[in-house]
Design a protein around this motif. Structure first.
Motif, PDB file in Angstrom:
ATOM      1  N   ALA A 155      16.992  41.399 -52.069  1.00  0.00           N
ATOM      2  CA  ALA A 155      17.109  40.034 -52.632  1.00  0.00           C
ATOM      3  C   ALA A 155      15.895  39.193 -52.250  1.00  0.00           C
ATOM      4  O   ALA A 155      15.935  38.189 -53.246  1.00  0.00           O
ATOM      5  N   VAL A 156      15.332  39.398 -51.320  1.00  0.00           N
ATOM      6  CA  VAL A 156      14.040  38.717 -50.951  1.00  0.00           C
ATOM      7  C   VAL A 156      13.008  38.949 -52.217  1.00  0.00           C
ATOM      8  O   VAL A 156      12.506  37.944 -52.682  1.00  0.00           O
ATOM      9  N   ALA A 157      13.140  40.174 -52.789  1.00  0.00           N
ATOM     10  CA  ALA A 157      12.068  40.320 -53.812  1.00  0.00           C
ATOM     11  C   ALA A 157      12.503  39.427 -55.116  1.00  0.00           C
ATOM     12  O   ALA A 157      11.816  38.784 -55.894  1.00  0.00           O
ATOM     13  N   MET A 158      13.926  39.605 -55.075  1.00  0.00           N
ATOM     14  CA  MET A 158      14.348  38.725 -56.482  1.00  0.00           C
ATOM     15  C   MET A 158      14.233  37.260 -56.345  1.00  0.00           C
ATOM     16  O   MET A 158      14.102  36.578 -57.423  1.00  0.00           O
ATOM     17  N   ALA A 159      14.067  36.895 -55.042  1.00  0.00           N
ATOM     18  CA  ALA A 159      13.976  35.307 -54.833  1.00  0.00           C
ATOM     19  C   ALA A 159      12.469  34.739 -55.207  1.00  0.00           C
ATOM     20  O   ALA A 159      12.574  33.508 -55.567  1.00  0.00           O
ATOM     21  N   ARG A 160      11.745  35.709 -55.066  1.00  0.00           N
ATOM     22  CA  ARG A 160      10.134  35.386 -55.808  1.00  0.00           C
ATOM     23  C   ARG A 160       9.914  34.260 -55.008  1.00  0.00           C
ATOM     24  O   ARG A 160       9.348  33.194 -55.508  1.00  0.00           O
ATOM     25  N   LEU A 161       9.763  34.245 -53.568  1.00  0.00           N
ATOM     26  CA  LEU A 161       9.413  33.420 -52.693  1.00  0.00           C
ATOM     27  C   LEU A 161       7.726  32.864 -53.000  1.00  0.00           C
ATOM     28  O   LEU A 161       7.424  31.913 -52.656  1.00  0.00           O
ATOM     29  N   GLU A 162       7.230  33.976 -53.345  1.00  0.00           N
ATOM     30  CA  GLU A 162       5.615  33.796 -53.498  1.00  0.00           C
ATOM     31  C   GLU A 162       5.249  32.961 -54.396  1.00  0.00           C
ATOM     32  O   GLU A 162       4.275  32.047 -54.408  1.00  0.00           O
ATOM     33  N   VAL A 163       6.153  32.595 -55.291  1.00  0.00           N
ATOM     34  CA  VAL A 163       6.034  31.576 -56.375  1.00  0.00           C
ATOM     35  C   VAL A 163       5.994  29.999 -55.576  1.00  0.00           C
ATOM     36  O   VAL A 163       5.357  29.071 -56.050  1.00  0.00           O
ATOM     37  N   ALA A 164       7.168  29.999 -55.007  1.00  0.00           N
ATOM     38  CA  ALA A 164       7.421  28.595 -54.353  1.00  0.00           C
ATOM     39  C   ALA A 164       6.241  28.338 -53.332  1.00  0.00           C
ATOM     40  O   ALA A 164       6.271  27.454 -52.743  1.00  0.00           O
ATOM     41  N   PHE A 165       5.857  29.513 -52.465  1.00  0.00           N
ATOM     42  CA  PHE A 165       4.995  29.307 -51.343  1.00  0.00           C
ATOM     43  C   PHE A 165       3.559  30.085 -51.707  1.00  0.00           C
ATOM     44  O   PHE A 165       3.330  31.116 -51.166  1.00  0.00           O
ATOM     45  N   PRO A 166       2.989  29.606 -52.455  1.00  0.00           N
ATOM     46  CA  PRO A 166       1.646  30.322 -53.186  1.00  0.00           C
ATOM     47  C   PRO A 166       0.593  30.534 -51.845  1.00  0.00           C
ATOM     48  O   PRO A 166      -0.319  31.245 -51.987  1.00  0.00           O
ATOM     49  N   GLU A 167       0.619  29.471 -51.063  1.00  0.00           N
ATOM     50  CA  GLU A 167      -0.348  29.756 -49.856  1.00  0.00           C
ATOM     51  C   GLU A 167      -0.033  31.010 -48.788  1.00  0.00           C
ATOM     52  O   GLU A 167      -0.908  31.202 -48.096  1.00  0.00           O
ATOM     53  N   TYR A 168       1.104  31.793 -49.183  1.00  0.00           N
ATOM     54  CA  TYR A 168       1.279  33.048 -48.370  1.00  0.00           C
ATOM     55  C   TYR A 168       1.198  34.025 -49.570  1.00  0.00           C
ATOM     56  O   TYR A 168       1.468  33.918 -50.490  1.00  0.00           O
ATOM     57  N   SER A 169       0.613  35.089 -48.797  1.00  0.00           N
ATOM     58  CA  SER A 169       0.307  36.530 -49.700  1.00  0.00           C
ATOM     59  C   SER A 169       1.936  37.095 -49.736  1.00  0.00           C
ATOM     60  O   SER A 169       2.671  36.916 -49.245  1.00  0.00           O
ATOM     61  N   PRO A 170       1.946  37.653 -51.062  1.00  0.00           N
ATOM     62  CA  PRO A 170       3.482  38.247 -51.308  1.00  0.00           C
ATOM     63  C   PRO A 170       3.464  39.404 -50.503  1.00  0.00           C
ATOM     64  O   PRO A 170       4.826  39.656 -50.068  1.00  0.00           O
ATOM     65  N   VAL A 171       2.692  40.070 -49.824  1.00  0.00           N
ATOM     66  CA  VAL A 171       2.685  40.820 -48.887  1.00  0.00           C
ATOM     67  C   VAL A 171       3.612  40.551 -47.679  1.00  0.00           C
ATOM     68  O   VAL A 171       4.319  40.976 -46.979  1.00  0.00           O
ATOM     69  N   ILE A 172       3.433  39.092 -47.273  1.00  0.00           N
ATOM     70  CA  ILE A 172       4.112  38.437 -46.176  1.00  0.00           C
ATOM     71  C   ILE A 172       5.712  38.465 -46.346  1.00  0.00           C
ATOM     72  O   ILE A 172       6.393  39.073 -45.585  1.00  0.00           O
ATOM     73  N   PHE A 173       6.107  38.416 -47.606  1.00  0.00           N
ATOM     74  CA  PHE A 173       7.703  38.297 -47.923  1.00  0.00           C
ATOM     75  C   PHE A 173       7.955  40.056 -48.095  1.00  0.00           C
ATOM     76  O   PHE A 173       9.213  40.236 -47.881  1.00  0.00           O
ATOM     77  N   ARG A 174       7.171  40.839 -48.671  1.00  0.00           N
ATOM     78  CA  ARG A 174       7.465  42.222 -48.701  1.00  0.00           C
ATOM     79  C   ARG A 174       7.704  42.768 -47.267  1.00  0.00           C
ATOM     80  O   ARG A 174       8.479  43.883 -46.966  1.00  0.00           O
TER      81      ARG A 174
END
Length: 104
Positions: A37-56
């Motif tokens: 679900a976190v991957a589906m939310a694509r939070l890296e788009v809303a928070f580009p200052e964070y690396s996508p790795v943080i969310f994974r």
């Protein structure tokens, strides 16, 4: 009989910074895990200052309860998955630092 794999659940994925937060409502298939679900939310788009790795790799919780294995926890309708930010400083180290400041 309806196919249970077609059942959709309504969930939310939440991430917060001190100055802003984002709660993403999602419709996900039954059987979706918290991590998916976190991957589906694509939070890296809303928070580009964070690396996508943080969310994974972030610790996750549901309604404030940390999940031991977010890759295995299957969501239920209405769940809110919370993505926890990495700590800036270890709480134990912060207490030691505050105590040292108080002695000065």
């Amino acid at each position: 009989m309806a196919d249970s794999t077609a059942t959709m659940l309504e969930v939310e994925v939440a991430f917060a910074l001190p100055e802003r937060q984002r709660i993403m409502p999602l419709s996900v298939p039954a059987g979706t895990t918290a991590r998916q679900a976190v991957a589906m939310a694509r939070l890296e788009v809303a928070f580009p200052e964070y690396s996508p790795v943080i969310f994974r790799e972030a610790d996750l919780g549901i309604f404030g309860k940390r999940l031991r294995d977010p890759d295995a926890v299957r969501l239920r309708d209405g769940d809110r998955v919370e993505v926890y930010r990495p700590l800036q400083i270890d709480p134990k180290a912060a207490r030691i630092e505050r105590a040292a400041d108080e002695r000065r």
